[in-house]
Design an enzyme around this catalytic site. Structure first.
Site, PDB file in Angstrom:
ATOM      1  N   TRP A 102       5.084  -1.282  -1.640  1.00  0.00           N
ATOM      2  CA  TRP A 102       3.752  -2.252  -1.876  1.00  0.00           C
ATOM      3  C   TRP A 102       2.807  -2.277  -2.971  1.00  0.00           C
ATOM      4  O   TRP A 102       2.263  -2.682  -3.796  1.00  0.00           O
ATOM      5  CB  TRP A 102       3.133  -2.285   0.259  1.00  0.00           C
ATOM      6  CG  TRP A 102       4.662  -2.984   0.327  1.00  0.00           C
ATOM      7  CD1 TRP A 102       4.953  -2.240   1.770  1.00  0.00           C
ATOM      8  CD2 TRP A 102       4.459  -4.486   0.767  1.00  0.00           C
ATOM      9  NE1 TRP A 102       5.616  -3.526   1.785  1.00  0.00           N
ATOM     10  CE2 TRP A 102       5.313  -4.652   1.250  1.00  0.00           C
ATOM     11  CE3 TRP A 102       4.435  -5.596  -0.268  1.00  0.00           C
ATOM     12  CZ2 TRP A 102       5.720  -5.794   1.523  1.00  0.00           C
ATOM     13  CZ3 TRP A 102       4.657  -6.712   0.374  1.00  0.00           C
ATOM     14  CH2 TRP A 102       5.416  -6.933   1.160  1.00  0.00           C
ATOM     15  N   ASP A 172      -5.051  -1.327  -0.084  1.00  0.00           N
ATOM     16  CA  ASP A 172      -4.148  -2.866   0.447  1.00  0.00           C
ATOM     17  C   ASP A 172      -4.082  -0.900   2.318  1.00  0.00           C
ATOM     18  O   ASP A 172      -3.546  -0.603   2.320  1.00  0.00           O
ATOM     19  CB  ASP A 172      -3.018  -2.451  -0.049  1.00  0.00           C
ATOM     20  CG  ASP A 172      -2.002  -3.085   0.580  1.00  0.00           C
ATOM     21  OD1 ASP A 172      -2.289  -4.005   1.806  1.00  0.00           O
ATOM     22  OD2 ASP A 172      -0.972  -3.406   0.311  1.00  0.00           O
ATOM     23  N   LYS A 196       0.563  -7.013  11.514  1.00  0.00           N
ATOM     24  CA  LYS A 196       0.892  -5.920  12.534  1.00  0.00           C
ATOM     25  C   LYS A 196      -0.661  -5.380  12.851  1.00  0.00           C
ATOM     26  O   LYS A 196      -0.110  -4.676  14.055  1.00  0.00           O
ATOM     27  CB  LYS A 196       0.607  -4.907  10.553  1.00  0.00           C
ATOM     28  CG  LYS A 196       1.819  -5.503   9.489  1.00  0.00           C
ATOM     29  CD  LYS A 196       1.695  -4.835   8.695  1.00  0.00           C
ATOM     30  CE  LYS A 196       1.620  -5.865   6.894  1.00  0.00           C
ATOM     31  NZ  LYS A 196       3.419  -5.789   7.858  1.00  0.00           N
TER      32      LYS A 196
END
Ligand code: PMP
Length: 359
Positions: A102, A172, A196
């Site tokens: 990511w 993030d 999530k």
């Protein structure tokens, strides 16, 4: 109906009481005579939902008053581009730490807008550790320092907030927001997709310090412009109203659980249980350095790859779903976000022990 334990990395399991409440309120929300899906986003009912949503998030994360809270679209992926577009503030460089898949995507997209300085990378270890922050190469002329608080694919999580050497810190937190305590005042900007720990997919939360916004160039479309969205309470265009409502229900559920402090304790216990099962076995292995093992995403490999398929099939037969690792790394991955009850992790651990015994 029999519900299974869902270990998906996202979209992922939601708290059962949230789903039940959504079901109950599907036709009519609080004497409004209509479903949330049918409400005007400018109407008084939805305004209340939006207000409670922001207030609850501010309470849960103790967001300081000098931070804006935005609810945007396009996922965390869109933020990879929106961040440099909005907060370069005339600078030409930004620092990024590369700790996995990511981070790499964030770096790739930022390169379209500025020079990216990779201040540190754990690529050499195949993303199984976090480079010591005291060795990071920080550029004081950079606009900000970006890192991925939890690498969802590699299962690597920062246990502390790194020192940014005075640069605005950008993180993030897609896969660990609301799972542990963070001192928000240490950050310039935090962002996370909701799918999530906060609800279904479709909303991205951006928490940004006031002084960083308002200087985006004219080429930044207004819906992607943090200052414009802040002025319009994230309703510059029609927001994903039903998703906002569902995120709101998850936040209320979390408040009822005792907030982030309480859920963090539970998350620690769940992760410890699973890592213990892995470490005590000779069949399973987690390659991540113990100092940065993720509490949310636990990847593990089987000593014999030929057992992968039988493992997954037997797991499903036992009501344990979505354990297949990301296609880029293989093996298994158990995502154990806030909504995964301890019984689910126990069921997984018992199953793993039994599978090892019989194979
Ligand atoms: N960052 C992290 C850490 C993620 O786990 C994900 C999604 N799994 C993303 C970014 C991208 O999110 P989205 O697909 O919502 O754009």
């Amino acid at each position: 109906m029999s519900r299974i334990y869902n270990f998906s990395a996202g979209p992922s399991a939601l708290p059962e009481p949230v789903l039940r409440q959504a079901q109950e309120e599907l036709m009519e929300w609080r004497d409004s005579g209509m479903s949330v899906m049918e409400m005007s986003h400018r109407g008084r009912f939805f305004s209340l939902i939006a207000e409670e949503l922001e207030n609850d998030l501010r309470t849960l994360l103790a967001i300081p008053d000098n931070y804006k809270v935005l609810f945007m679209q396009g996922g965390a992926t869109a933020q990879f581009s929106f961040i440099p577009q909005n907060i370069l503030n005339g600078r030409t460089r930004a620092c990024y730490v590369n700790t996995g898949a990511w981070s790499e995507k964030a770096i790739q997209d930022a390169k379209n807008y500025c020079e990216v300085i990779v201040s540190a990378s754990s690529e050499a270890s195949k993303f199984t550790n976090i480079p010591d922050p005291s060795d990071w190469a920080l550029d004081e002329q950079a606009a900000y320092l970006h890192y991925t608080a939890n690498e969802t694919i590699h299962g690597v999580e920062f246990s502390d907030i790194p020192d940014s050497g005075g640069l605005p810190l950008v993180s993030d937190m897609s896969s660990n927001i609301l799972s542990r305590k963070f001192d928000l005042s240490r950050f310039g900007l935090v962002y996370a997709g909701t799918q999530k720990n906060m609800g279904p997919a479709g909303v991205t939360v951006v928490i940004v310090r006031d002084d960083l916004i308002g200087k985006a160039g004219k080429q930044t479309p207004p819906v992607f412009n943090y200052a414009d969205q802040a002025k319009n309470h994230s309703m510059l265009n029609t927001p994903a109203t039903y998703n906002w409502y569902l995120v709101g229900l998850v936040l209320k559920w979390l408040l009822k659980q005792g907030g982030v402090d309480a859920i963090e304790q539970r998350n620690m216990a769940k992760a410890e249980l699973l890592y213990q099962t892995i470490d005590q076995s000779s069949l399973y292995r987690n390659p991540v350095d113990s100092s940065c093992r993720s509490r949310m995403n636990v990847p593990f490999i089987l000593a014999d790859q030929n057992l992968d398929k039988p493992f997954l099939a037997a797991a499903e037969a036992n009501g344990l779903f979505e354990l297949k690792g990301h296609r880029s790394v293989g093996g298994m991955r158990a995502s154990i976000y806030n909504a995964m009850p301890e019984e689910g992790v126990r069921a997984l651990c018992d199953f793993m022990a039994e599978f090892e015994r019989t194979h």
